[in-house]
Design a protein around this motif. Sequence first.
Motif: not given
Length: 156
Positions: A61, A104, A117-119, A134, A136
């Motif tokens: 990320i 998260s 940050v959400n992923y 990934v 994100w």
Amino acid sequence: MRDLITSFKRLGSATALATALGLLAFAQTAQAANPLELNFWLSGPLYEGRVAPCEKALSTITSQFQEKESMYWNSSLTITGYGNIHEVAFRPWQSDNIPRRFCSGKAMTSDGKVRTVNYSIIEDGGFAGFDQGVEWCVTGLDRNWAYNPRCRLAGP
């Protein structure tokens, strides 16, 4: 193609319509697949459910965020640190779907702001289905609105 249209205009609209319908009448009809084209004996993807823990995706990320900001938004913004990383859901849908781990946390950016940050980490979601992928989203920096509103669509 231009010559074909020009010749149809010369013949007149009624003759052109009759010619077009005549060509369609002689077109080959659709046929069902023969037994060799039915794709029998294919079992489908065999997912093992081995998805890395949330912390393993942070380096990916960080590098992808820096690349996106500099390449597409002409920004020097980077992620400098993470905190409160936790799993939100693992395989929240039916068991035969692609295994995903939703996570998260908080990300500190180089401008001094803390953002959510959400992923998700996806089994076989990497390039050409090789390795884990990934997806994100950093809240407030989803400039193309891919996961709008407020990165909610990056979650389960």
